[in-house]
Scaffold this active site. Structure first.
Site, PDB file in Angstrom:
ATOM      1  N   ALA A 114       0.812  -1.244   0.247  1.00  0.00           N
ATOM      2  CA  ALA A 114      -0.104   0.023  -0.086  1.00  0.00           C
ATOM      3  C   ALA A 114       0.716   1.315  -0.046  1.00  0.00           C
ATOM      4  O   ALA A 114       1.744   1.329  -0.822  1.00  0.00           O
ATOM      5  CB  ALA A 114      -0.856  -0.126   1.344  1.00  0.00           C
ATOM      6  N   SER A 115       0.462   2.163   0.956  1.00  0.00           N
ATOM      7  CA  SER A 115       1.414   3.332   0.983  1.00  0.00           C
ATOM      8  C   SER A 115       2.819   3.253   1.341  1.00  0.00           C
ATOM      9  O   SER A 115       3.592   4.239   1.230  1.00  0.00           O
ATOM     10  CB  SER A 115       0.807   4.481   1.756  1.00  0.00           C
ATOM     11  OG  SER A 115      -0.230   5.130   1.044  1.00  0.00           O
TER      12      SER A 115
END
Length: 354
Positions: A114-115
């Site tokens: 993800a991030s």
């Protein structure tokens, strides 16, 4: 023992009650030891010295905390690694990579970053800065001309439509890296600006390549003029497109050649480039009652078919530790230099004081 203020006598009953409860709690916590395991540590950073080692009480506390979070149903599972002074000193696997199928967490289990993809994209950009292919002060429209004509929200008219104004200065590469570009994209609220930005959700399935998706962004009005404030959004996805233009190769290929292969990050990549049978942890979130439920948008189409710089890579704990240790060590790891110390220092100083 404790004094009884009413009679002056010594009372044992309350402390003994506490001791009984405490003893039962400790017994239960000791019993959780079987829920996880301490795998043989991978060879990262060489053998730990006595000065590096964690005390047994710290290791015990960490084991019990991770196991308890799984046992209580708060989390599906963990793979935990800890390095001290550049040497691996702790490892723990507990819980399940797939709760429904009872697939246990393993040291080589891959996770959706993800991030946590964003620091990798930042490193990729800084590598090209060192190569002289990008400057932090370059205007974005040097690489993506459509961004020269982007508009900025200035207010609302009587009909409720947006009024806009031209850019007061170009969006620059350092605006992307510091999330001060005015680009949004992640927030979904009742604010009409957020609704405008979500109308072409560039992360949705079936919208094409990174280039196809980034081409949608200049059609949207920026939240504010570049450099005005920090705003979480698609800035790093745009930066990934800049990287592949400046490097003259697809973003995923650049990462593989310049970062993953040199650091021996063999389990890291975008989903489309990895073997379909690679062990990948399922993603979970929480229902309103706090119970775990599957986050289904990660199952089939998250980052499939394109290479987002803001979120999309999958990796394992040992791989991401190698990347992290490279930054900790001033840009080099395992005899391989990825960045100069000056670049890492620039990346890790405060750029947005607010």
């Amino acid at each position: 023992m404790a004094g009884d203020g009413r009679s002056g006598r010594l009372s044992r009953s309350k402390p003994l009650g506490y001791a009984l409860v405490t003893g039962m709690w400790l017994t239960a916590m000791l019993g959780l030891a079987c829920d996880g395991s301490s795998p043989q540590l991978p060879r990262i950073g060489g053998s730990a010295t006595e000065a590096d080692e964690l005390s047994w009480i710290r290791r015990f506390a960490m084991d019990r905390l991770l196991d308890f979070r799984v046992w209580s149903g708060a989390r599906s599972g963990f793979v935990a690694l800890v390095a001290r002074n550049g040497r691996l000193v702790y490892g723990r696997t507990t819980g399940f990579a797939d709760v429904e199928a009872s697939v246990p967490m393993q040291l080589d289990t891959r996770f959706q970053l993800a991030s946590m993809t964003k620091p990798i994209t930042a490193v990729a950009a800084m590598m090209l800065v060192e190569d002289g292919r990008i400057s932090l002060d370059d205007p974005l429209d040097r690489y993506l001309p459509a961004f020269a004509e982007v508009r900025v929200i200035s207010g609302r008219d009587d009909a409720g439509d947006w009024t806009t104004e031209p850019l007061s200065e170009p969006i620059r590469i350092h605006h992307l890296l510091t999330f001060t570009s005015g680009i949004g994209g992640y927030v979904e609220t009742n604010d009409r600006r957020d609704g405008t930005w979500w109308s072409p959700d560039i992360e949705a399935a079936g919208l094409g390549s990174l280039a196809d998706r980034v081409d949608l962004i200049p059609r949207l009005p920026l939240y504010e003029q570049p450099g005005r404030r920090w705003r979480y959004g698609w800035s790093l996805d745009v930066l990934a497109r800049v990287v592949e233009i400046a490097a003259e190769e697809p973003y995923g290929d650049f990462l593989q050649r310049r970062l993953f292969d040199p650091l021996q990050m063999q389990a890291t990549g975008f989903p489309s480039a990895l073997s379909p049978d690679a062990p990948l942890a399922k993603m979970y979130t929480h229902a309103e009652d706090g119970s775990l439920i599957r986050e289904e948008r990660f199952d089939e189409d998250y980052a499939v078919g394109w290479t987002p710089g803001g979120g999309g890579l999958v990796s394992s704990a040992p791989d991401y530790l190698r990347f992290s240790l490279m930054l900790w060590n001033g840009g080099s790891w395992g005899g391989v230099r990825i960045l100069e110390p000056e670049s890492v220092a620039e990346m890790t100083r405060l750029h947005v004081p607010s």
